[in-house]
Scaffold this motif. Structure first.
Motif, PDB file in Angstrom:
ATOM      1  N   ILE A  49      10.972 -10.111   2.183  1.00 16.13           N
ATOM      2  CA  ILE A  49      11.987 -11.050   1.668  1.00 16.13           C
ATOM      3  C   ILE A  49      11.363 -12.420   1.416  1.00 16.13           C
ATOM      4  N   ILE A  50      10.554 -12.884   2.382  1.00 16.82           N
ATOM      5  CA  ILE A  50       9.880 -14.184   2.226  1.00 16.82           C
ATOM      6  C   ILE A  50       8.967 -14.159   1.002  1.00 16.82           C
ATOM      7  N   CYS A  51       8.243 -13.054   0.834  1.00 13.18           N
ATOM      8  CA  CYS A  51       7.328 -12.928  -0.306  1.00 13.18           C
ATOM      9  C   CYS A  51       8.075 -13.002  -1.629  1.00 13.18           C
ATOM     10  N   LEU A  52       9.154 -12.253  -1.757  1.00 17.68           N
ATOM     11  CA  LEU A  52       9.904 -12.237  -3.015  1.00 17.68           C
ATOM     12  C   LEU A  52      10.509 -13.609  -3.307  1.00 17.68           C
ATOM     13  N   PHE A  53      10.930 -14.309  -2.256  1.00 14.59           N
ATOM     14  CA  PHE A  53      11.474 -15.660  -2.436  1.00 14.59           C
ATOM     15  C   PHE A  53      10.391 -16.613  -2.943  1.00 14.59           C
ATOM     16  N   LEU A  54       9.217 -16.588  -2.288  1.00 13.75           N
ATOM     17  CA  LEU A  54       8.129 -17.490  -2.680  1.00 13.75           C
ATOM     18  C   LEU A  54       7.600 -17.171  -4.073  1.00 13.75           C
ATOM     19  N   SER A  55       7.530 -15.888  -4.399  1.00 12.04           N
ATOM     20  CA  SER A  55       7.046 -15.495  -5.728  1.00 12.04           C
ATOM     21  C   SER A  55       7.993 -15.961  -6.823  1.00 12.04           C
ATOM     22  N   ALA A  56       9.290 -15.981  -6.498  1.00 11.79           N
ATOM     23  CA  ALA A  56      10.280 -16.433  -7.482  1.00 11.79           C
ATOM     24  C   ALA A  56      10.246 -17.945  -7.656  1.00 11.79           C
ATOM     25  N   HIS A  57       9.949 -18.664  -6.577  1.00 12.69           N
ATOM     26  CA  HIS A  57      10.007 -20.126  -6.632  1.00 12.69           C
ATOM     27  C   HIS A  57       8.643 -20.791  -6.852  1.00 12.69           C
ATOM     28  N   TYR A  58       7.569 -20.077  -6.546  1.00 17.57           N
ATOM     29  CA  TYR A  58       6.228 -20.624  -6.764  1.00 17.57           C
ATOM     30  C   TYR A  58       5.357 -19.579  -7.464  1.00 17.57           C
ATOM     31  N   SER A  67       1.914 -18.064  -5.800  1.00 18.56           N
ATOM     32  CA  SER A  67       2.248 -17.066  -4.787  1.00 18.56           C
ATOM     33  C   SER A  67       1.182 -15.996  -4.632  1.00 18.56           C
ATOM     34  N   TYR A  68       0.423 -15.745  -5.673  1.00 20.45           N
ATOM     35  CA  TYR A  68      -0.605 -14.702  -5.626  1.00 20.45           C
ATOM     36  C   TYR A  68      -1.548 -14.906  -4.445  1.00 20.45           C
ATOM     37  N   TYR A  69      -1.786 -16.167  -4.076  1.00 21.36           N
ATOM     38  CA  TYR A  69      -2.787 -16.486  -3.060  1.00 21.36           C
ATOM     39  C   TYR A  69      -2.198 -16.727  -1.674  1.00 21.36           C
ATOM     40  N   PHE A  70      -0.866 -16.690  -1.552  1.00 14.30           N
ATOM     41  CA  PHE A  70      -0.247 -17.014  -0.268  1.00 14.30           C
ATOM     42  C   PHE A  70      -0.422 -15.880   0.737  1.00 14.30           C
ATOM     43  N   LEU A  71      -0.858 -16.209   1.944  1.00 16.22           N
ATOM     44  CA  LEU A  71      -0.843 -15.224   3.027  1.00 16.22           C
ATOM     45  C   LEU A  71       0.578 -14.732   3.257  1.00 16.22           C
ATOM     46  N   SER A  72       1.527 -15.639   3.188  1.00 20.11           N
ATOM     47  CA  SER A  72       2.932 -15.279   3.413  1.00 20.11           C
ATOM     48  C   SER A  72       3.457 -14.291   2.378  1.00 20.11           C
ATOM     49  N   CYS A  73       2.772 -14.198   1.226  1.00 21.85           N
ATOM     50  CA  CYS A  73       3.171 -13.220   0.213  1.00 21.85           C
ATOM     51  C   CYS A  73       2.370 -11.927   0.318  1.00 21.85           C
ATOM     52  N   ARG A  74       1.433 -11.882   1.232  1.00 20.69           N
ATOM     53  CA  ARG A  74       0.625 -10.672   1.422  1.00 20.69           C
ATOM     54  C   ARG A  74       0.881 -10.007   2.772  1.00 20.69           C
ATOM     55  N   LEU A  75       1.638 -10.686   3.625  1.00 16.98           N
ATOM     56  CA  LEU A  75       1.900 -10.147   4.950  1.00 16.98           C
ATOM     57  C   LEU A  75       2.591  -8.789   4.900  1.00 16.98           C
ATOM     58  N   PHE A  76       3.551  -8.633   3.976  1.00 14.07           N
ATOM     59  CA  PHE A  76       4.302  -7.376   3.965  1.00 14.07           C
ATOM     60  C   PHE A  76       3.396  -6.200   3.597  1.00 14.07           C
ATOM     61  N   GLU A  77       2.350  -6.448   2.780  1.00 14.32           N
ATOM     62  CA  GLU A  77       1.414  -5.376   2.439  1.00 14.32           C
ATOM     63  C   GLU A  77       0.590  -4.983   3.664  1.00 14.32           C
ATOM     64  N   LEU A  78       0.088  -5.992   4.367  1.00  7.09           N
ATOM     65  CA  LEU A  78      -0.677  -5.730   5.583  1.00  7.09           C
ATOM     66  C   LEU A  78       0.196  -5.044   6.633  1.00  7.09           C
ATOM     67  N   MET A  79       1.445  -5.496   6.725  1.00  7.75           N
ATOM     68  CA  MET A  79       2.341  -4.945   7.740  1.00  7.75           C
ATOM     69  C   MET A  79       2.890  -3.578   7.346  1.00  7.75           C
ATOM     70  N   THR A  80       2.844  -3.257   6.073  1.00  8.32           N
ATOM     71  CA  THR A  80       3.172  -1.884   5.672  1.00  8.32           C
ATOM     72  C   THR A  80       2.186  -0.925   6.321  1.00  8.32           C
ATOM     73  N   GLY A  81       0.910  -1.314   6.304  1.00  2.00           N
ATOM     74  CA  GLY A  81      -0.098  -0.518   7.006  1.00  2.00           C
ATOM     75  C   GLY A  81       0.134  -0.506   8.500  1.00  2.00           C
ATOM     76  N   GLY A 103       3.870 -14.694 -10.868  1.00  6.23           N
ATOM     77  CA  GLY A 103       4.949 -14.348  -9.963  1.00  6.23           C
ATOM     78  C   GLY A 103       4.632 -13.140  -9.095  1.00  6.23           C
ATOM     79  N   TYR A 104       3.364 -12.765  -9.053  1.00  7.57           N
ATOM     80  CA  TYR A 104       2.932 -11.639  -8.220  1.00  7.57           C
ATOM     81  C   TYR A 104       2.505 -12.179  -6.858  1.00  7.57           C
ATOM     82  N   PRO A 105       2.745 -11.452  -5.779  1.00  5.56           N
ATOM     83  CA  PRO A 105       3.305 -10.116  -5.599  1.00  5.56           C
ATOM     84  C   PRO A 105       4.815 -10.083  -5.864  1.00  5.56           C
ATOM     85  N   ASN A 106       5.244  -8.976  -6.429  1.00  6.18           N
ATOM     86  CA  ASN A 106       6.657  -8.789  -6.735  1.00  6.18           C
ATOM     87  C   ASN A 106       7.026  -7.332  -6.452  1.00  6.18           C
ATOM     88  N   TYR A 107       8.025  -6.838  -7.167  1.00  2.00           N
ATOM     89  CA  TYR A 107       8.473  -5.469  -6.892  1.00  2.00           C
ATOM     90  C   TYR A 107       7.390  -4.432  -7.212  1.00  2.00           C
TER      91      TYR A 107
END
Length: 659
Positions: free
Chosen positions: A177-186, A190-204, A245-249
């Motif tokens: 949710i945080i990632c999608l919010f940041l990607s929409a607003h920045y 957003s491509y470089y944000f750790l906060s936008c990559r956490l969900f990928e790491l945490m999927t693992g 706007g990546y990461p996105n859906y």
């Protein structure tokens, strides 16, 4: 944790996607999703390793960090040294200084932060020669390592085991949710944000803490799901224009597909598991870190030398990448990964030492202006000459908030009674010396005010950059309002607007609410604002002047000049002036200018091309000094010379009212 060859095969697919994308294969226009694949794999493997050790009661935080550092840092340090040598030998002073700044951030595990701060859109043309651009993902890995182990220790200590899976899933969804919010607003950062990559790491991580082995997939169903997952990954690499706007859906779909392949591979059955365990893929996967680390500096160096990108270019770069990666793996990565050294000594050797050395070298390089003398006396002379006479006004009147009353912002005849105002973007700035010549000749005191990438028009809002809708350039709007307030309150003889007009032809216009307009609507907004600007100028009793832009640089010329310099070849004057200049008469703003000329009879146009071009070709240098400082700005020396030449050929348009 048992070795899984299918994961090495998945690593191979990930790194091949990235390599094909960076090589410029149009079919893999979104091959950067290979990094997403790496993140999911990393989240799974690292969490599994830590979880297993914690459950066995033998996890050591210091040992974990020591092993990770010896696994990753030796090859990284080797690549850092290699790129530094390349930059010392080949990179021009300004580029060398920029490289050293990026090296400092890379050595401190903050390369992603550097890229985000500089709004470097991943894969954009102006980033293709940044030697350490790719280290952003390594920085994210290390930032992830800093809090994952302590976090897992706390969870295992204070959370009952039956709740760990639920909490991990909840945190992963929150991160998404945080990632999608940041990607929409920045979207540009957003491509470089750790906060936008956490969900990928945490999927693992979810796979590591959930007992997915209980899933009973038969061979045929596993094969079907595996093939579907591979097809999804392949399809995602072919998608176009998704990096903004990546990461996105799309990244969510990629993460789910990778997770499915990891689950299916754990059974050891099915077509996809056998495919991913193919010896060729496993070999490539084994080299994946070295391939990722070394391929980009090789491509970036070749592109910096402006080598023509064709099939030979790609093959040579791939061969060099393969050889370098293999040697790096055999002689650096593999031997050092088994080192057993205490954490303190490891940090000193592998983190603090390269960081301190890099920071000291950066300071040395910046203090010596990139060591201009590396390229010989000829280049040093040309560079010094091109910056003379450098407008003293620039640092006081360009890209800063000012009321315009600073006497240092006045050029031309600063004692004259007649006055003029020059406003605009960086193209107004690079014409400071041009108008200094005209002002002195016409006995005009010209106040200069300008802001980079700012269309200086009244009541006009724009985004920071065309196609990037995350930030309205409010400072541009506010400063422009001040400019036109000055026009109303001061009876200037002339008000000169100088812009890089072609920069604003796309979807850059907006309103105070951030509305996104189409290209046609955006140009209509600019036309309206231009009319309003001229209305204000004329009603104030001033004569409006529009400075047309200098024609963009021939694509052949920068590479030709750079090759002469970095390869230390003696430059033959005019040897790079081989391509006819592009005709600007078809540019989007020409019809608007024609309409303004009819509506405002007193409007004066100044075209620097009248002094620069003879109809077929345009001057690219004066007295052996290149005209351009970069791909669209002229040097201070060229600005003065163009002013002198314009006076000789066309006379002084600022004398019409003054006299």
């Amino acid at each position: 944790m048992n070795y899984r060859s299918d994961i090495d095969g998945l690593r191979a697919i990930a790194v091949l996607f990235v390599l094909f994308f960076h090589a410029g294969f149009t079919f893999f226009s979104s091959g950067f999703i290979g990094v997403d694949i790496f993140f999911v794999i990393s989240g799974y493997l690292i969490t599994s390793i830590i979880n297993t050790s914690i459950n066995n009661g033998n996890f050591s935080l210091s040992e974990f960090y020591s092993r990770r550092l010896w696994r990753l840092q030796p090859s990284f340090i080797a690549a850092l040294i290699f790129t530094m040598i390349i930059a010392v030998i080949l990179y021009l002073p300004s580029d060398f200084k920029e490289y050293m700044t990026s090296a400092k951030y890379a050595a401190s595990f903050m390369s992603n932060i550097y890229s985000a701060r500089n709004a470097v859109q991943y894969g954009a043309g102006d980033t293709m020669t940044h030697l350490l651009l790719h280290t952003w993902s390594l920085s994210i890995e290390w930032q992830w390592y800093l809090f994952l182990p302590p976090g897992l220790l706390l969870v295992h200590r204070f959370v009952p085991k039956r709740f760990i899976g639920v909490i991990t899933i909840a945190l992963t969804l929150l991160a998404l949710i945080i990632c999608l919010f940041l990607s929409a607003h920045y979207p540009s950062k957003s491509y470089y944000f750790l906060s936008c990559r956490l969900f990928e790491l945490m999927t693992g991580s979810c796979l590591a803490v959930l007992n997915y082995q209980k899933l009973k997939l038969n061979k045929h169903l596993g094969s079907l799901l595996g093939l579907a997952s591979l097809a999804i990954l392949a399809y995602c690499t072919t998608r176009t224009n998704i990096v903004y706007g990546y990461p996105n859906y799309t990244s969510v779909i990629v993460s789910i597909a990778v997770a499915a392949l990891i689950i299916i591979g754990s059974t050891g059955k099915g077509v996809t598991t056998k495919l991913l365990s193919n010896p060729v893929l496993v070999f490539i996967g084994t080299l994946s870190y070295s391939l990722y680390l070394w391929h980009w500096p090789i491509f970036a160096t070749a592109r910096y030398l402006d080598i023509r990108e064709n099939a030979t270019f790609i093959v040579v770069c791939f061969v060099l990448t393969g050889i370098t990666a293999y040697l790096s793996f055999i002689y650096i990565e593999k031997p050092y990964r088994i080192k057993k050294v205490g954490l303190l000594k490891t940090v000193v050797l592998l983190v603090l030492t390269p960081l301190i050395i890099t920071m000291l070298l950066r300071t040395l390089v910046r203090n010596n202006e990139g060591f201009t003398d590396r390229f010989g006396k000829e280049y040093a002379t040309v560079l010094a000459k091109s910056n003379e006479p450098n407008s003293a006004q620039r640092k006081y009147c360009y890209d800063i908030k000012t009321d315009g009353d600073n006497k240092k912002c006045i050029m031309g005849d600063n004692k004259a009674i007649k006055t003029a105002l020059l406003i605009g973007d960086s193209h107004a700035g690079h014409f400071f010396n041009f108008f200094n010549i005209l002002g002195k000749d016409a006995h005009q005191a010209i106040t200069t005010l300008s802001r980079g990438a700012c269309l200086s028009l009244p009541n006009y809002y724009q985004f920071q950059t065309s196609g990037q809708y995350d930030q309205i350039n409010l400072s541009c709007h506010d400063e422009s309002q001040k400019y036109y307030a000055k026009v109303k309150n001061n009876k200037y003889n002339y008000v000169i607007i100088a812009q890089r007009w072609d920069l604003y032809g796309a979807d850059i216009s907006t309103n105070d609410k951030g509305k996104i307009y189409s290209v046609i609507e955006s140009r209509e907004k600019i036309s309206t604002a231009l009319n309003e600007a001229l209305d204000i100028i004329v009603k104030a009793g001033s004569t409006p002047v529009i400075m047309k832009q200098i024609a963009p640089l021939n694509s052949h010329y920068p590479g030709c000049i750079k090759q002469h310099t970095v390869l230390r070849k003696k430059y033959i004057p005019n040897s790079c002036e081989t391509v006819p200049i592009r005709n600007q008469n078809t540019d989007w703003f020409i019809p608007i200018f024609n309409q303004l000329q009819v509506k405002y009879p007193t409007l004066i146009f100044i075209d620097p091309q009248d002094a620069r071009c003879n109809g077929k070709k345009c001057l690219m240098e004066f007295d052996g000094i290149p005209l351009f400082a970069d791909d669209n700005h002229i040097t201070a020396y060229a600005s003065q010379k163009l002013g002198e030449l314009y006076l000789q050929l066309k006379g002084n348009p600022l004398k019409e009212v003054a006299e």
